[in-house]
Design a protein around this motif. Sequence first.
Motif, PDB file in Angstrom:
ATOM      1  N   GLY A 106       0.779  -1.219   0.000  1.00 19.85           N
ATOM      2  CA  GLY A 106       0.000   0.000   0.000  1.00 19.85           C
ATOM      3  C   GLY A 106       0.813   1.271   0.000  1.00 19.85           C
ATOM      4  N   ARG A 107       2.113   1.162  -0.047  1.00 18.06           N
ATOM      5  CA  ARG A 107       2.974   2.338  -0.107  1.00 18.06           C
ATOM      6  C   ARG A 107       3.039   2.877  -1.530  1.00 18.06           C
ATOM      7  N   VAL A 108       3.237   4.158  -1.616  1.00 17.05           N
ATOM      8  CA  VAL A 108       3.442   4.798  -2.907  1.00 17.05           C
ATOM      9  C   VAL A 108       4.929   5.027  -3.091  1.00 17.05           C
ATOM     10  N   VAL A 109       5.466   4.466  -4.155  1.00 14.84           N
ATOM     11  CA  VAL A 109       6.886   4.551  -4.446  1.00 14.84           C
ATOM     12  C   VAL A 109       7.068   5.163  -5.824  1.00 14.84           C
ATOM     13  N   THR A 110       7.975   6.104  -5.914  1.00 17.05           N
ATOM     14  CA  THR A 110       8.250   6.771  -7.173  1.00 17.05           C
ATOM     15  C   THR A 110       9.601   6.327  -7.715  1.00 17.05           C
ATOM     16  N   ASN A 111       9.608   5.933  -8.973  1.00 17.31           N
ATOM     17  CA  ASN A 111      10.828   5.518  -9.651  1.00 17.31           C
ATOM     18  C   ASN A 111      10.949   6.236 -10.983  1.00 17.31           C
ATOM     19  N   THR A 112      12.169   6.309 -11.450  1.00 19.62           N
ATOM     20  CA  THR A 112      12.448   6.889 -12.750  1.00 19.62           C
ATOM     21  C   THR A 112      12.597   5.779 -13.783  1.00 19.62           C
ATOM     22  N   TYR A 113      11.935   5.947 -14.912  1.00 22.28           N
ATOM     23  CA  TYR A 113      11.975   4.962 -15.980  1.00 22.28           C
ATOM     24  C   TYR A 113      12.462   5.601 -17.264  1.00 22.28           C
ATOM     25  N   TRP A 114      13.079   4.782 -18.075  1.00 26.09           N
ATOM     26  CA  TRP A 114      13.578   5.204 -19.370  1.00 26.09           C
ATOM     27  C   TRP A 114      12.987   4.357 -20.479  1.00 26.09           C
ATOM     28  N   GLY A 115      12.688   5.000 -21.582  1.00 26.34           N
ATOM     29  CA  GLY A 115      12.370   4.258 -22.778  1.00 26.34           C
ATOM     30  C   GLY A 115      13.631   3.679 -23.393  1.00 26.34           C
ATOM     31  N   ARG A 116      13.452   2.870 -24.405  1.00 28.79           N
ATOM     32  CA  ARG A 116      14.582   2.225 -25.055  1.00 28.79           C
ATOM     33  C   ARG A 116      15.273   3.134 -26.052  1.00 28.79           C
ATOM     34  N   GLY A 117      14.674   4.252 -26.363  1.00 27.93           N
ATOM     35  CA  GLY A 117      15.255   5.203 -27.288  1.00 27.93           C
ATOM     36  C   GLY A 117      14.721   5.029 -28.690  1.00 27.93           C
ATOM     37  N   THR A 118      14.573   6.137 -29.376  1.00 32.41           N
ATOM     38  CA  THR A 118      14.155   6.120 -30.766  1.00 32.41           C
ATOM     39  C   THR A 118      15.083   7.020 -31.566  1.00 32.41           C
ATOM     40  N   GLN A 119      15.511   6.521 -32.693  1.00 33.29           N
ATOM     41  CA  GLN A 119      16.485   7.241 -33.511  1.00 33.29           C
ATOM     42  C   GLN A 119      15.808   8.353 -34.293  1.00 33.29           C
ATOM     43  N   VAL A 120      16.380   9.530 -34.204  1.00 33.76           N
ATOM     44  CA  VAL A 120      15.989  10.658 -35.029  1.00 33.76           C
ATOM     45  C   VAL A 120      17.192  11.044 -35.876  1.00 33.76           C
ATOM     46  N   THR A 121      17.015  10.984 -37.163  1.00 30.63           N
ATOM     47  CA  THR A 121      18.091  11.322 -38.085  1.00 30.63           C
ATOM     48  C   THR A 121      17.629  12.450 -38.992  1.00 30.63           C
ATOM     49  N   VAL A 122      18.373  13.524 -38.993  1.00 32.82           N
ATOM     50  CA  VAL A 122      18.063  14.681 -39.824  1.00 32.82           C
ATOM     51  C   VAL A 122      19.148  14.784 -40.887  1.00 32.82           C
ATOM     52  N   SER A 123      18.769  14.514 -42.100  1.00 31.00           N
ATOM     53  CA  SER A 123      19.750  14.463 -43.175  1.00 31.00           C
ATOM     54  C   SER A 123      19.051  14.622 -44.510  1.00 31.00           C
ATOM     55  N   SER A 124      19.782  15.200 -45.455  1.00 33.29           N
ATOM     56  CA  SER A 124      19.283  15.296 -46.816  1.00 33.29           C
ATOM     57  C   SER A 124      19.500  14.005 -47.578  1.00 33.29           C
TER      58      SER A 124
END
Length: 124
Positions: A106-124
């Motif tokens: 019944g306790r409230v616990v806060t944790n930090t989570y990360w996604g796996r990452g998504t690639q963003v590529t900016v290129s011509s």
Amino acid sequence: QVQLVESGGGLVQPGGSLRLSCAASGRIFVTNDMAWYCQAPGKERKLVARITRGGSINYADSVKGRFTISRDNAKNTVYLQMDSLTPDDTAVYYCNADVSSTTNSGRVVTNTYWGRGTQVTVSS
């Protein structure tokens, strides 16, 4: 556990736009701060934007005026609208969230989570 599911990354031309989404799911009581980080090869991961549950926002100087972070608390989802993209924006973008969960005791616990990452590529 809590999972962060990202979508919206990809390849875009300079000056183009992308909209990243990240939805938190799992054992969630409250989703608190949510943020986007980026990490280029050989570089440290850095904060792009952060938004609190109440809507307070911080942006990295490099993205001010170009990126917009927003969230939908009902969906436990954070978005990053990226406009006027440049090659310098090329990186893996990671979703981050502070999530409060109720434990079996019944306790409230806060944790930090990360996604796996998504690639963003900016290129011509």
